[in-house]
Design an enzyme around this catalytic site. Structure first.
Site, PDB file in Angstrom:
ATOM      1  N   SER A  65       0.832  -1.214   0.000  1.00 18.96           N
ATOM      2  CA  SER A  65       0.000   0.000   0.000  1.00 18.96           C
ATOM      3  C   SER A  65       0.862   1.258   0.000  1.00 18.96           C
ATOM      4  O   SER A  65       2.026   1.250   0.437  1.00 18.96           O
ATOM      5  CB  SER A  65      -0.909   0.021   1.224  1.00 18.96           C
ATOM      6  OG  SER A  65      -1.726  -1.128   1.243  1.00 18.96           O
TER       7      SER A  65
HETATM    8  N1  SAM Z   1      -0.274  -5.008   4.261  1.00 18.78           N
HETATM    9  C1  SAM Z   1       0.392  -5.250   3.018  1.00 18.78           C
HETATM   10  C2  SAM Z   1       1.764  -4.630   2.958  1.00 18.78           C
HETATM   11  O1  SAM Z   1       2.158  -3.941   3.893  1.00 18.78           O
HETATM   12  O2  SAM Z   1       2.439  -4.873   1.955  1.00 18.78           O
HETATM   13  C3  SAM Z   1      -0.389  -4.811   1.807  1.00 18.78           C
HETATM   14  C4  SAM Z   1      -1.589  -5.577   1.642  1.00 18.78           C
HETATM   15  S1  SAM Z   1      -2.248  -5.712   0.025  1.00 18.78           S
HETATM   16  C5  SAM Z   1      -2.913  -4.116  -0.225  1.00 18.78           C
HETATM   17  C6  SAM Z   1      -3.631  -6.732   0.504  1.00 18.78           C
HETATM   18  C7  SAM Z   1      -3.243  -8.152   0.862  1.00 18.78           C
HETATM   19  O3  SAM Z   1      -4.387  -8.792   1.415  1.00 18.78           O
HETATM   20  C8  SAM Z   1      -2.823  -8.997  -0.343  1.00 18.78           C
HETATM   21  O4  SAM Z   1      -1.561  -9.547  -0.109  1.00 18.78           O
HETATM   22  C9  SAM Z   1      -3.900 -10.068  -0.422  1.00 18.78           C
HETATM   23  O5  SAM Z   1      -3.439 -11.310  -0.901  1.00 18.78           O
HETATM   24  C10 SAM Z   1      -4.343 -10.140   1.032  1.00 18.78           C
HETATM   25  N2  SAM Z   1      -5.675 -10.717   1.268  1.00 18.78           N
HETATM   26  C11 SAM Z   1      -6.821 -10.556   0.584  1.00 18.78           C
HETATM   27  N3  SAM Z   1      -7.816 -11.270   1.140  1.00 18.78           N
HETATM   28  C12 SAM Z   1      -7.275 -11.908   2.223  1.00 18.78           C
HETATM   29  C13 SAM Z   1      -7.779 -12.796   3.216  1.00 18.78           C
HETATM   30  N4  SAM Z   1      -9.064 -13.212   3.246  1.00 18.78           N
HETATM   31  N5  SAM Z   1      -6.938 -13.245   4.160  1.00 18.78           N
HETATM   32  C14 SAM Z   1      -5.630 -12.872   4.171  1.00 18.78           C
HETATM   33  N6  SAM Z   1      -5.092 -12.037   3.260  1.00 18.78           N
HETATM   34  C15 SAM Z   1      -5.905 -11.566   2.307  1.00 18.78           C
END
Ligand code: SAM
Length: 224
Positions: A65
């Protein structure tokens, strides 16, 4: 110190000045952004983009993000729950988890894409960060480790997952973007007994939260 490190440190300080200009004022949060080298969460060939104020691809259709987004969400958490045990949903690159760790929280993080989970776990270990990770559907939380003083959801949800609300400690709060697939409103839920006080903030655009209490994988239909 090598020239490259000096340049990256300077760029990190500039990133923090930009966060201040955008209205991030919490000193603990700003210090955590100074402390955590964001470039370590990027592939070697992308390090030059690490201190731009933008989201960046991390593979598998996911992103790290934008620094402002991470700082905004972290400030909402810190101002309401300043310490304790925090669950992050969506480990991605691991950067948000490392920021929470630098703030002194005891951090648990869940990722649904195995390759990202594995990469982040190795990175945490190499950086000697005491962050506990799990591969799985974060919309269901982490029952064995509940209750949590804070929960930060870093993907866009169609609705707040009930399982996550139930895993909040008394006075604990969850920061979560809620909305449709194009735009989500940053929302905070704070537990008071069996009630949850809700606050709404500005809109962002996140990748989808996919899971049993999130969006459906194939067609992005919510399944509740
Ligand atoms: N927090 C992260 C960082 O600092 O890089 C960025 C997150 S990215 C915007 C969103 C993440 O949420 C992705 O890696 C995606 O695979 C994960 N995601 C989506 N649905 C999810 C779920 N139900 N459980 C765990 N992770 C999930």
């Amino acid at each position: 110190m090598k020239e490259r490190e000096k340049v990256l440190n300077l760029r990190r300080r500039e990133m923090v000045e930009t966060l201040k200009l955008y209205g991030i004022v919490n000193h603990r949060v700003l210090n955590a952004f100074l402390e955590v080298p964001r470039h370590l969460f990027f592939d070697a060939d992308a390090v030059g983009s690490a201190y731009n104020d933008g989201a960046y691809p991390v593979g598998f259709g996911q992103t790290i993000s934008q620094p402002y987004t991470v700082a905004f969400m972290t400030s909402l958490l810190v101002e309401r729950c300043s310490s304790g045990k925090v669950l992050e949903i969506g480990t991605g690159s691991g950067y948000q988890a490392a920021i929470l760790d630098a703030l002194g929280y005891s951090v648990y993080t869940v990722e649904r894409i195995f390759e990202l989970y594995e990469r982040a776990e190795k990175l945490f270990s190499r950086l000697r960060l005491n962050i506990t990770c799990r591969f799985g559907d974060g919309t269901l939380g982490w029952m064995e480790e509940a209750p949590f003083d804070g929960i930060v959801v870093t993907a866009g949800a169609p609705k707040e997952p009930g399982s996550l609300l139930q895993q909040l400690a008394e006075k604990g709060c969850m920061v979560i973007p809620v909305g449709n697939s194009d735009s989500q409103q940053m929302t905070v839920f704070q537990r008071k007994g069996n009630d949850f006080i809700k606050e709404r903030f500005q809109h962002f655009t996140f990748v989808p939260l996919i899971g049993k209490e999130g969006w459906n994988d194939s067609v992005f239909l919510p399944h509740f």
